[in-house]
Design a protein around this motif. Structure first.
Motif, PDB file in Angstrom:
ATOM      1  N   ARG A 182      40.385  39.862  27.566  1.00 47.82           N
ATOM      2  CA  ARG A 182      41.628  39.101  27.730  1.00 47.82           C
ATOM      3  C   ARG A 182      42.798  40.038  28.022  1.00 47.82           C
ATOM      4  N   VAL A 183      42.877  41.146  27.292  1.00 46.13           N
ATOM      5  CA  VAL A 183      43.965  42.093  27.502  1.00 46.13           C
ATOM      6  C   VAL A 183      43.865  42.734  28.884  1.00 46.13           C
ATOM      7  N   ASN A 184      42.641  43.021  29.326  1.00 44.74           N
ATOM      8  CA  ASN A 184      42.437  43.633  30.646  1.00 44.74           C
ATOM      9  C   ASN A 184      42.459  42.615  31.780  1.00 44.74           C
ATOM     10  N   GLN A 185      42.784  41.346  31.462  1.00 43.78           N
ATOM     11  CA  GLN A 185      42.903  40.271  32.444  1.00 43.78           C
ATOM     12  C   GLN A 185      41.573  39.945  33.120  1.00 43.78           C
ATOM     13  N   GLU A 186      40.467  40.301  32.486  1.00 41.98           N
ATOM     14  CA  GLU A 186      39.165  39.942  33.045  1.00 41.98           C
ATOM     15  C   GLU A 186      38.886  38.452  32.874  1.00 41.98           C
ATOM     16  N   VAL A 187      39.378  37.861  31.774  1.00 39.02           N
ATOM     17  CA  VAL A 187      39.213  36.415  31.589  1.00 39.02           C
ATOM     18  C   VAL A 187      39.992  35.659  32.658  1.00 39.02           C
ATOM     19  N   ASP A 188      41.203  36.132  32.994  1.00 40.56           N
ATOM     20  CA  ASP A 188      41.969  35.500  34.063  1.00 40.56           C
ATOM     21  C   ASP A 188      41.252  35.628  35.400  1.00 40.56           C
ATOM     22  N   ALA A 189      40.595  36.766  35.611  1.00 39.34           N
ATOM     23  CA  ALA A 189      39.839  36.942  36.853  1.00 39.34           C
ATOM     24  C   ALA A 189      38.670  35.965  36.922  1.00 39.34           C
ATOM     25  N   ILE A 190      38.001  35.739  35.790  1.00 40.90           N
ATOM     26  CA  ILE A 190      36.897  34.773  35.757  1.00 40.90           C
ATOM     27  C   ILE A 190      37.412  33.373  36.096  1.00 40.90           C
ATOM     28  N   THR A 191      38.562  33.011  35.522  1.00 41.68           N
ATOM     29  CA  THR A 191      39.145  31.703  35.813  1.00 41.68           C
ATOM     30  C   THR A 191      39.547  31.599  37.279  1.00 41.68           C
ATOM     31  N   THR A 192      40.103  32.685  37.843  1.00 45.39           N
ATOM     32  CA  THR A 192      40.517  32.674  39.246  1.00 45.39           C
ATOM     33  C   THR A 192      39.328  32.467  40.172  1.00 45.39           C
ATOM     34  N   MET A 193      38.161  32.998  39.798  1.00 46.29           N
ATOM     35  CA  MET A 193      36.965  32.830  40.618  1.00 46.29           C
ATOM     36  C   MET A 193      36.336  31.446  40.474  1.00 46.29           C
ATOM     37  N   GLY A 194      36.963  30.558  39.683  1.00 47.21           N
ATOM     38  CA  GLY A 194      36.462  29.202  39.530  1.00 47.21           C
ATOM     39  C   GLY A 194      35.412  29.038  38.461  1.00 47.21           C
ATOM     40  N   LEU A 195      35.250  30.027  37.583  1.00 46.44           N
ATOM     41  CA  LEU A 195      34.261  29.950  36.508  1.00 46.44           C
ATOM     42  C   LEU A 195      34.939  29.553  35.207  1.00 46.44           C
ATOM     43  N   ASP A 196      34.209  28.863  34.365  1.00 48.84           N
ATOM     44  CA  ASP A 196      34.723  28.438  33.063  1.00 48.84           C
ATOM     45  C   ASP A 196      34.467  29.544  32.050  1.00 48.84           C
ATOM     46  N   PRO A 197      35.519  30.127  31.428  1.00 47.89           N
ATOM     47  CA  PRO A 197      35.287  31.206  30.449  1.00 47.89           C
ATOM     48  C   PRO A 197      34.429  30.772  29.274  1.00 47.89           C
TER      49      PRO A 197
END
Length: 387
Positions: A251-266
């Motif tokens: 979350r801090v490294n914005q990897e969760v945001d990247a997953i959401t941006t790619m259309g995947l559900d975290p």
């Protein structure tokens, strides 16, 4: 050798670094502080007090710090210049004739900000406002937990109906960390718990010649309560914190945001594999804990002249299949609680250096509290159902 010793040149020692301060009062009312030499860590300490006293002795006079003869200035020298500029006085202080090589170092600091607290402590709010903020935070956390429960339930239903959508490689990897890697600590705690419980129970029962009933106590305690609960608490402190730290770092490294941006559900991508792994491994660890706890109690009872075979037969006669299932069913609920709370706290991680540690701490505290509460609910339900 004598001639070589005479021909060897003598070592020349460099003179120590020197700095001087001269104070001149001009006819126009200005005071000039003339600095001379090297302004370094070893020389500034001798000038610091004299320079500040020169400013304090003339509070109404404009002061010019003449640095024309300063041939060396490092961080300590700049600290002296900035401290002189930052002094609160009626008349101004200025730095003059500082060499261009030292100007960039001085321009890095703003004397006006040094005299002010750039991060003042906030004012204490009234008690009513603090209570209201705490209540609002608790309510917000409850809403997020209910929302997360709904998302997790939907993700688990999808995983059950469409197993090919689950990242099984991640599931087996998490299973190894949650299950296999936890065997040593679970075995140690369960074995010691069985030994301590047997010894503490056998000492008072020996007065009445009822040491054999310690087997009944250990069997019922380990199978119904202590085995599932202690294993769950260990996993909450071990795996729950690990889940929160892993997802919090993402979350801090914005990897969760990247997953959401790619259309995947975290939740389906990150949480579901961990919950499935916990559901697979926690019941097995609970079974292992029950067995090791009974072995620890049996070994302790041999010191009270009760053979292991006698101990096991007494446990078999005292414990029923219902007692075993009462503890075994808890393990599935505990697994969902541990994995769910750990992943939720990880997804709630905020920005900052200490955010991941706070998320791991909240995961452990919340997990243990919920485990105890749910175990109490199970106890009441089993009493009502006469189980």
């Amino acid at each position: 050798l004598r001639h070589a010793a005479r021909a060897r040149p003598a070592l020349i020692t460099a003179p120590p670094a020197m700095a001087a301060l001269a104070i001149n009062d001009l006819p126009d009312g200005r005071r000039v502080l003339a600095l001379d030499g090297r302004l370094g860590a070893s020389t500034v300490k001798g000038l610091w007090g004299d320079a500040h006293r020169a400013l304090a002795d003339a509070p109404g006079k404009p002061v010019t710090v003449d640095a024309a003869n300063v041939d060396y200035c490092d961080g300590a020298g700049v600290a002296l210049l900035v401290a002189l500029l930052a002094q609160e006085r009626a008349a101004p202080v200025e730095i003059a004739n500082l060499k261009p090589a030292f100007q960039p170092l001085l321009r890095q600091f703003d004397p006006r900000r040094i005299t002010k607290d750039t991060d003042p402590e906030g004012m204490r709010r009234p008690a009513i406002e603090e209570i209201g903020r705490a209540a609002a935070g608790i309510w917000k956390d409850i809403v997020e937990q209910v929302t997360f429960i709904g998302e997790l339930s939907a993700a688990l239903v999808v995983a059950l109906l469409k197993p090919h959508t689950v990242r099984w490689k991640d599931v087996w990897r998490v299973c190894e960390r949650v299950g296999v890697d936890a065997l040593p600590i679970v075995a140690l705690i369960s074995f010691l718990l069985g030994m301590i419980l047997a010894f503490q129970s056998a000492v008072p029962m020996k007065r009445f010649g009822a040491e054999i009933f310690v087997a009944d106590l250990i069997g019922l305690s380990m199978l119904r309560e202590l085995g599932p609960l202690m294993t769950a608490i260990l996993l909450a402190g071990r795996s729950g914190a690990a889940f929160a730290a892993e997802i919090g770092t993402m979350r801090v490294n914005q990897e969760v945001d990247a997953i959401t941006t790619m259309g995947l559900d975290p939740v389906r991508f990150l949480v579901t594999p961990r919950v499935i792994a916990a559901l697979l491994m926690t019941p097995l660890l609970v079974l292992f804990s029950m067995l090791v706890g009974l072995i620890g109690g049996a070994i302790t009872m041999t010191s009270f002249s009760i053979p292991i075979v006698t101990f096991m037969k007494e446990v078999d006669s005292a414990v029923t299949f219902t007692d075993f299932m009462a503890g075994f069913v808890k393990s599935f609920v505990f697994a969902i609680l541990i994995a769910g709370i750990g992943c939720l706290r990880g997804l709630q991680t905020a920005a900052g250096a200490s955010a991941v540690g706070e998320s791991a701490t909240r995961a452990v505290v919340s997990g243990i509290i919920l485990l105890v509460v749910v175990d109490g609910i199970f106890a009441v339900a089993f009493y009502i159902l006469n189980i």
